[in-house]
Every structure is written in C-alpha cells, then in structure tokens.
Design an enzyme around this catalytic site. Structure first.
Site, short mmCIF file in Angstrom:
data_model
loop_
_atom_site.label_atom_id
_atom_site.label_comp_id
_atom_site.label_asym_id
_atom_site.label_seq_id
_atom_site.Cartn_x
_atom_site.Cartn_y
_atom_site.Cartn_z
N ARG A 262 32.28 40.32 32.90
CA ARG A 262 32.53 41.81 32.42
C ARG A 262 33.59 41.78 31.63
O ARG A 262 34.69 41.42 32.11
CB ARG A 262 32.34 42.71 33.54
CG ARG A 262 31.35 42.77 34.49
CD ARG A 262 31.07 43.95 35.51
NE ARG A 262 29.83 43.85 36.22
CZ ARG A 262 29.49 44.44 37.48
NH1 ARG A 262 30.67 45.22 37.91
NH2 ARG A 262 28.28 44.16 37.95
N ARG A 277 39.44 42.92 39.81
CA ARG A 277 38.96 43.22 38.63
C ARG A 277 39.09 42.13 37.72
O ARG A 277 40.03 41.82 37.01
CB ARG A 277 39.38 44.80 38.13
CG ARG A 277 38.55 45.41 37.27
CD ARG A 277 39.11 46.68 36.73
NE ARG A 277 39.22 47.72 37.89
CZ ARG A 277 38.25 48.32 38.11
NH1 ARG A 277 37.07 48.39 37.59
NH2 ARG A 277 38.48 49.26 39.10
N GLU A 349 35.48 49.39 46.95
CA GLU A 349 34.08 49.06 46.88
C GLU A 349 33.90 47.77 46.97
O GLU A 349 34.69 47.05 46.12
CB GLU A 349 33.58 49.64 45.60
CG GLU A 349 32.13 49.39 45.15
CD GLU A 349 31.85 49.31 43.82
OE1 GLU A 349 30.69 48.65 43.35
OE2 GLU A 349 32.50 50.00 42.86
N SER A 352 27.61 48.26 45.85
CA SER A 352 26.91 49.43 45.06
C SER A 352 25.39 49.38 45.36
O SER A 352 24.89 48.45 44.51
CB SER A 352 27.37 49.74 43.70
OG SER A 352 26.99 50.97 43.34
N ARG A 391 35.60 39.91 46.22
CA ARG A 391 35.84 41.21 47.17
C ARG A 391 35.74 40.95 48.49
O ARG A 391 36.62 41.28 49.36
CB ARG A 391 35.31 42.41 46.58
CG ARG A 391 35.92 42.67 45.26
CD ARG A 391 35.49 44.22 44.76
NE ARG A 391 36.16 44.67 43.57
CZ ARG A 391 36.18 45.64 42.94
NH1 ARG A 391 36.03 46.82 43.91
NH2 ARG A 391 36.72 46.12 41.88
#
Length: 446
Positions: A262, A277, A349, A352, A391
C-alpha cells in the site's frame, strides 16, 4: 457498483442512504444519465429497425418492378448505414459515462449501521479480556525490537526508504509462525480453503473489488497493466468473476497468506515510527462468497473466525461497529477488531471484516443460479483480515514483553517456534554462553 434500476424504483431511498454517508443527493443526476443512455439505445435501435423495414420494402418494390421506388429506399438505407456507427458510438459513450459515475459512488450502508462523521461515531460491539493479567502500559514494539537487534529500520531505509522493516532471527521466525498458525486455524477449524494466489493483478481485478478507479493513488503500479495487491481480497474475490455458480456451491470460503502493498498516500505524518503502517506487510485474508440471504449470518461467522486468532493468542481486544462516516467504500457494514497495544496505551485495528452485498459482484459480474426460480442473481461478497500478521507481531511483542527485554511466546505459537518459549536479545543469549562463565562453572565443579 449500483443497480440503476433499483435507484429508479426508489430514488428517495437511494439519496437517503447517500446522505447517511455524508453525500449530496445523486439520484437526479444518475437518472438523467440513464435517460441519455436509453435515448441513445432507442436511436440506434430505431435506425436498425428502419433498415430492416426498408429491406422488405426494397424487395417488394423490385418484385413490382418499381425501380425508382427501390432506388429511393436503397438511398435511405445507405444514409441510415452511414449514421449507424455514430449512433453506436453515442450509445457506448452514454453507457460508459453512466457506469463511470455509478462506479465512483460508495456502497449503501445497511440500516443497522450507526451514523457518524468519523471514527468518533463508531460503536463498541463487544470485547475480550484474557483471564491472565495483561499489561496496561509498556514499551513500544520498536523499542523492544531495536534493543534486541532483531528489528532494523535503518537497514530497511537504506534498501527501500521509509515504511519498511527488516526482521531478523527469532522475530522473523515469530512473524512466520503467526502466519502459519492463522492459516492452520482457518483451514482446519473454520472451513476455509487455502489459496496461493498471484500478487500481481490486472486493472479488471482491482476494479472488481473497488480499489480502482477511486483509490488509484493508494496502490503500487507494477507496469504493463499490473498492480501489486493491497490485500489478498483482490485475487480471492475475483476467483468468481465472470462466473455463474450453482447455489449448492455456496458458500465459498477462501483464505490466503500474502504480502500486501500500500502506498499509504493519505497517511503522511501518521505512525511513522515502527511497523504499524508499512508499504509492505503480510496478512492472512478471509473471503466468503454467499447467497444474499446468508450474507449477514456469514458476516458474524467471519468476525468470530478472526476473533478466534486473538483469543488463541490471549490478546485483549474489542470489536467496533464502524459508523457510516468511517466504513470503507465497498462496505455495507464493517466490524473492526482493535487489539490492545500497551506501548501506545490504546487499541489499534488489527482486522476489518466487511459485508459488501452485491456491490463487488456487479463490478465482477459474479452470479449464481438459485435452486428454485428462474434466471440468475448476483452473489454477495465478504472479506476480512484473519488477521494482519505484522500487527499481530506488534501486539504479541508489546503484550508479552518482560522487564529484561525478552518476549514470552504465547503457548499457541510455541509449536511453530520449535518449542521456544521466549525471545531474548542476541546479546543476552551470548552472555549466557560466555566461555569465561562456563570455565568458572567448571572450576567450581572441580
């Protein structure tokens, strides 16, 4: 992708759903574009129908030996044929304009999704706290990792720039163990089929799951029409593109462990330290393809499968129902699982889970044939993280950290770590093997 017929049937309901998303009413604009498309279709059809009729007239005129009238009809046919390509172009352009506009509008939220402008409108659904005592505060993962010498951001920056990391030794093995543990759990206990998909996909696949065109700047283009996948949702969901399934084949449940890429174009200045991130990260993805009446039930099931990972690792977490202003573009309803991070003293988070209805299926033309009734229907698609491996690594490091800088390995992961129960800094292990200390011990024994 939205169904223009559904919008025409109830434009007020469509506009109300968009309003819940914080958007202005769009039904009037869309119906006008559809009217233009219909007019272009009608003009092209009228041209063809007139030519068909003239062909009969020409035959009748020739049979009656009326050459003048036959010539008149033939001239009109020639004129109509000359006009036809332009009419077909207008028809195609009108359809393209409508489709592009429909593709740029987010999915309609389910009625039970809470309303809100941003993450402050999210609502807690449930939470899990392990039975053993858990840390409320502690060092951040990058402090633990850098101190151990097993997490190297400087080397990664020299190789690739910011938002990358090099993991070494037992931390690299722990990340591998997490991914393997998750795959084994989802395939052996949750009924998902493991897939090893391509991580390069074409435009059509990215469009199918709604990464394109709206989120083009968030993706990494690989050239020659290929994209690096931002999530395995893209190849897994597109496994059913252009397909007509039998209802008996549903539900289909797929899982994959892949690298994900990403650009994080909208994350400037956010989470610049550590692994939270990254441009490249590993994730276990869950995808379900269902009949429409089963998708809500499947959403709860998928959430429970993702939760099972964190429960097995005995990590504290909470589940949030995302509000209309925070849910993703393709989602009808989303649950976020947020794991406790002692280093930040907050929940972050880690998964999701979204139900998309037929929104993606329309973009992919993915359908099924019901056992009862005629025709075909669009499938419903769901996707979720099961979970983000990087994560999860962060959460294990921070929640299982020890005062001496070591990290205890959760019992569920120990079989994947060759029985290792804790990760220690190489310096600490070297000290434990100090020859001087060993000699001293031998002298004491003698």
């Amino acid at each position: 992708m939205h169904d223009i017929r559904a919008i025409r049937d109830n434009p007020a309901a469509f506009d109300l759903d968009l309003q819940r998303r914080g958007l202005a009413p769009l039904s009037g604009e869309l119906l006008a574009l559809d009217d233009a498309r219909k007019a272009a279709v009608s003009a092209a059809q009228a041209n063809q129908e007139r030519r068909n009729a003239l062909a009969k007239e020409i035959g009748a005129a020739k049979k009656a030996k009326d050459e003048a009238r036959a010539r008149e009809f033939m001239e009109e046919v020639a004129r109509l044929k000359a006009e036809a390509p332009e009419l077909e172009t207008q028809q195609g352009e009108a359809a393209k304009i409508l489709d592009a506009r429909l593709a740029a509008i987010p999915n309609r939220p389910n009625p039970d999704v809470p309303e809100g402008a941003d993450e402050h409108g999210n609502v807690e659904y449930r939470r899990f706290e392990p039975t053993h005592p858990w840390l409320e505060k502690g060092r951040q993962h990058f402090e633990i990792g850098e101190a151990s010498g097993l997490m190297d951001f400087e080397a990664a920056a020299r190789l690739s720039g910011s938002r990358f990391v090099v993991l070494k030794g037992q931390l690299a093995r722990l990340e591998r163990a997490l991914g393997q543990f998750m795959l084994d759990l989802h395939t052996s206990e949750h009924g998902y089929t493991e897939v090893a998909p391509p991580i390069l996909v074409r435009d059509e696949a990215m469009f199918g799951t709604a990464q394109l065109p709206k989120f083009r700047d968030d993706q990494f283009a690989a050239g020659d029409g290929y994209w690096l996948i931002p999530t395995a949702e893209v190849p897994l969901t597109n496994l059913v593109r252009e397909a007509i399934l039998a209802e008996d084949e549903l539900p289909l449940r797929f899982t994959a462990l892949t690298p994900c890429f990403r650009a994080e174009a909208g994350a400037a200045g956010r989470d610049t330290r550590g692994m939270l991130r990254q441009h490249q990260f590993n994730k276990v993805e869950l995808v379900s393809i269902t009949a429409p009446e089963k998708s809500a039930e499947e959403h709860e099931r998928m959430l429970a499968c993702a939760e099972a990972v964190l429960k097995a690792l005995e990590l504290p977490f909470r589940v949030m129902t995302l509000c209309t202003g925070d849910m993703g573009f393709a989602s009808q309803k989303t649950y976020d699982i947020e794991v406790w991070m002692p280093g930040q003293e907050t929940y972050r988070e880690i998964s999701s889970c979204s139900v998309c209805g037929d929104f993606q299926a329309r973009r992919m033309n993915a359908r099924f044939r019901p056992k009862e009734g005629k025709g075909v229907q669009f499938v419903h698609t769901l996707n979720g993280s099961g979970v983000a491996v990087g994560r999860a690594l962060i959460a294990v490091m921070e929640n299982y950290q020890n005062p001496d800088g070591s990290v205890t390995i959760p019992s569920a992961l120990q079989p994947y770590m060759g029985g290792l129960t804790r990760i220690e800094a190489p310096a600490a292990k070297d000290a434990a093997k100090d020859p001087a200390k060993d000699a001293a011990k031998e002298g004491t024994k003698s």
